[in-house]
Design an enzyme around this catalytic site. Structure first.
Site, PDB file in Angstrom:
ATOM      1  N   SER A  14       0.847  -1.196   0.000  1.00  0.00           N
ATOM      2  CA  SER A  14       0.000   0.000   0.000  1.00  0.00           C
ATOM      3  C   SER A  14       0.883   1.247   0.000  1.00  0.00           C
ATOM      4  CB  SER A  14      -0.966  -0.048   1.187  1.00  0.00           C
ATOM      5  OG  SER A  14      -1.986   0.901   1.062  1.00  0.00           O
TER       6      SER A  14
ATOM      7  N   ASP B  12      -8.559  -4.391  -6.385  1.00  0.00           N
ATOM      8  CA  ASP B  12      -8.111  -3.637  -5.200  1.00  0.00           C
ATOM      9  C   ASP B  12      -8.932  -2.361  -5.053  1.00  0.00           C
ATOM     10  OD1 ASP B  12      -6.609  -2.104  -3.285  1.00  0.00           O
ATOM     11  OD2 ASP B  12      -4.875  -3.345  -3.768  1.00  0.00           O
TER      12      ASP B  12
ATOM     13  N   HIS C 153      -7.295  -5.795  -0.894  1.00  0.00           N
ATOM     14  CA  HIS C 153      -6.178  -4.861  -0.950  1.00  0.00           C
ATOM     15  C   HIS C 153      -4.870  -5.631  -0.886  1.00  0.00           C
ATOM     16  CE1 HIS C 153      -3.982  -1.229  -0.681  1.00  0.00           C
ATOM     17  NE2 HIS C 153      -3.836  -1.191   0.631  1.00  0.00           N
TER      18      HIS C 153
END
Length: 514
Positions: free
Chosen positions: A227, A453, A483
């Protein structure tokens, strides 16, 4: 109200802990000479601090080895490397394999920004058992986070009120209240963390990582970023291209976007994830308990949120489930397909007037534990984003953008649009419109994009590859949900990543896993 931008994997662990309970420092002084010469004093890890999320000390690893923690001194201001210092909290698991097969340390950043690596790595440790056969697994609380000079803003009681506010104002009175709450939160950050706020940019954290590399005794930084951790890794590669070892970016932040474009992309990403959830629920053999068609599922959710805007329902006493908390909780459940069952149960309960499950999901996004204490994930998230991002969006500007955001997501559009005012009146100027990740000469970096995602839409992976420059980024696609990709436990993804990190085998560009 913090936006959903660049969320971290740590939130997923917090959700699991919270749901299971219901459903079954800033160092002073100055450096003496060269900070790279310091020796780390590794000891058994204490329990995480409240700023790191609280809880108990990490359990031993499956082979019985203990997690070890240490503190690294880093310059508060990297323009004055021999001046005042801050403490950077570290954690590691020594390699489980023979020493003569050890490659070095593999440093993790799980995203946010604002996620504590010290509390997150042990929670996910077993997922990286294969990587531990040749690496020491290492993570850290980035500056401003957890025990690394953690940013402090409002206290727990104030945060309860802050997160109960209406973050999607419908009229002038609600808009005034929302903006006042944002200003009060930002003023509290300035009052309670004046020393560290100017020094929490991603470029500062990247310099800390290069110091960590040297203190760990590694010639190259071997890195696993998830991320926001992909943005941090890209910035590191730009600043220190010759020091990049084997690196994986998973759940990739698009480095070409402004914060506005990122928020708009997230609106579309979360809407796509909601569409996929609704399709999945209604396509199964049994009856979907929250709707009889994908559109009906979404219509009922929209009706629930509209009702909550006027009449909140009981949540976790004494708090009520508001429209904002419900939206936040729904978004949190879309980070992982594993949480879709909790979303279904939470929606069922909410339709019956019980908001506890959706509130638990919202609490985990905001870093609130079951005892009412907050980690500093939200203050750190706001502080780092506002120090990084140059744009300062006004309420009037957001108002003009609402139609565009609503077109991207009828459910999440307003929420993400209004989150853009977070940095208004922030005490520190933002550094740039976009991060610079151009890294000519760096070793190959494996960039993993997930087509489903919600938080870091798939298109960002290709743009990261392009921005890194020719011969650096190598794209791998995972056709999945949630994610990130590695922690989905997809065998194709894990095999490609493990082959690269453990054996240096770079997969063919454009490899697709499903």
């Amino acid at each position: 109200m913090p936006s959903l931008s660049r969320p971290c994997a740590a939130a997923l662990t917090a959700s699991a802990v919270l749901l299971s309970s219901v459903l079954a420092g800033c160092g002073g002084g100055s450096t003496d000479g060269d900070p790279t010469a310091q020796k780390l004093d590794w000891q058994d890890c204490p329990a995480p601090s409240e700023a790191e999320g609280g809880g108990t000390a990490p359990s031993p690893l499956p082979d019985g080895d203990a997690w070890q923690c240490a503190t690294m001194k880093a310059p508060l201001d990297w323009s004055d490397p021999t001046g005042d210092t801050i403490d950077i909290a570290l954690i590691r698991a020594r390699t489980s394999g023979p020493e003569d097969r050890r490659i070095g340390s593999l440093v993790f950043n799980f995203g946010g920004p604002g996620g504590s690596g010290v509390s997150t790595l042990p929670a996910f440790g077993e997922d990286y058992a294969a990587l531990r056969t040749r690496y020491d697994l290492v993570s850290f609380d980035p500056r401003g986070v957890g025990r690394s000079a953690g940013v402090k803003c409002e206290n727990d009681q104030q945060l309860d009120r802050y997160f109960q506010q209406d973050a999607t104002p419908d009229d002038d009175a609600e808009r005034t209240a929302f903006l006042n709450n944002t200003r009060q939160f930002n003023a509290a950050c300035e009052k309670n963390s004046p020393r560290v706020l100017p020094h929490v940019r991603t470029t500062d954290a990247a310099r800390d990582m290069d110091l960590l590399r040297q203190v760990l005794g590694d010639d190259k930084l071997h890195y696993f970023g998830i991320s926001y951790g992909t943005e941090l890794g890209g910035v590191y590669a730009h600043l220190f291209p010759k020091n990049v070892g084997r690196a994986v970016f998973d759940g990739v932040v698009d480095p070409t976007q402004t914060s506005e474009q990122s928020s708009l992309g997230q609106a579309a990403g979360f809407q796509l994830a909601l569409d996929n959830y609704a399709e999945d629920c209604t396509s199964k053999a049994g009856e979907c308990p929250v709707g009889d068609s994908p559109q009906n599922v979404k219509d009922r959710i929209a009706a629930l949120l509209k009702d909550l805007d006027k009449r909140p329902i009981p949540g976790i006493a004494p708090r009520e489930l508001t429209q904002t908390a419900a939206t936040n909780g729904i978004a949190q459940s879309l980070y992982s397909k594993d949480f879709w069952e909790y979303l279904t149960e939470g929606l069922q309960d909410a339709y019956d007037g019980d908001g506890r499950i959706l509130m638990l999901l919202s609490d985990s996004m905001n870093g609130r534990s079951t005892d009412g204490g907050y980690s500093n994930i939200v203050p750190a998230n706001v502080a780092i984003n506002c120090a990084d991002d140059k744009p300062r969006y006004t309420a009037d500007y957001v108002q003009t953008k609402l139609p565009e955001f609503r077109a991207a997501s009828p459910l999440f559009g307003d929420f993400l649009a209004w989150g853009m005012v977070n940095c208004a009146d922030w005490a520190v100027a933002g550094a740039a419109d976009r991060p610079d990740v151009h890294a000519p000469g760096a070793a190959p970096i494996l960039v993993v994009g997930n087509t489903g995602d919600p938080a870091t839409p798939y298109e960002g992976a290709r743009r990261m590859v392009d921005a890194l420059g020719p011969g650096v980024g190598v794209e791998l696609t995972y056709k999945g949900q949630g994610h990130g990709a590695y922690d989905s436990k997809n065998e194709c993804v894990q095999s490609a990543v493990n082959d690269y990190l453990l054996r240096g085998k770079v997969p063919a560009a454009g490899t697709v896993c499903s």
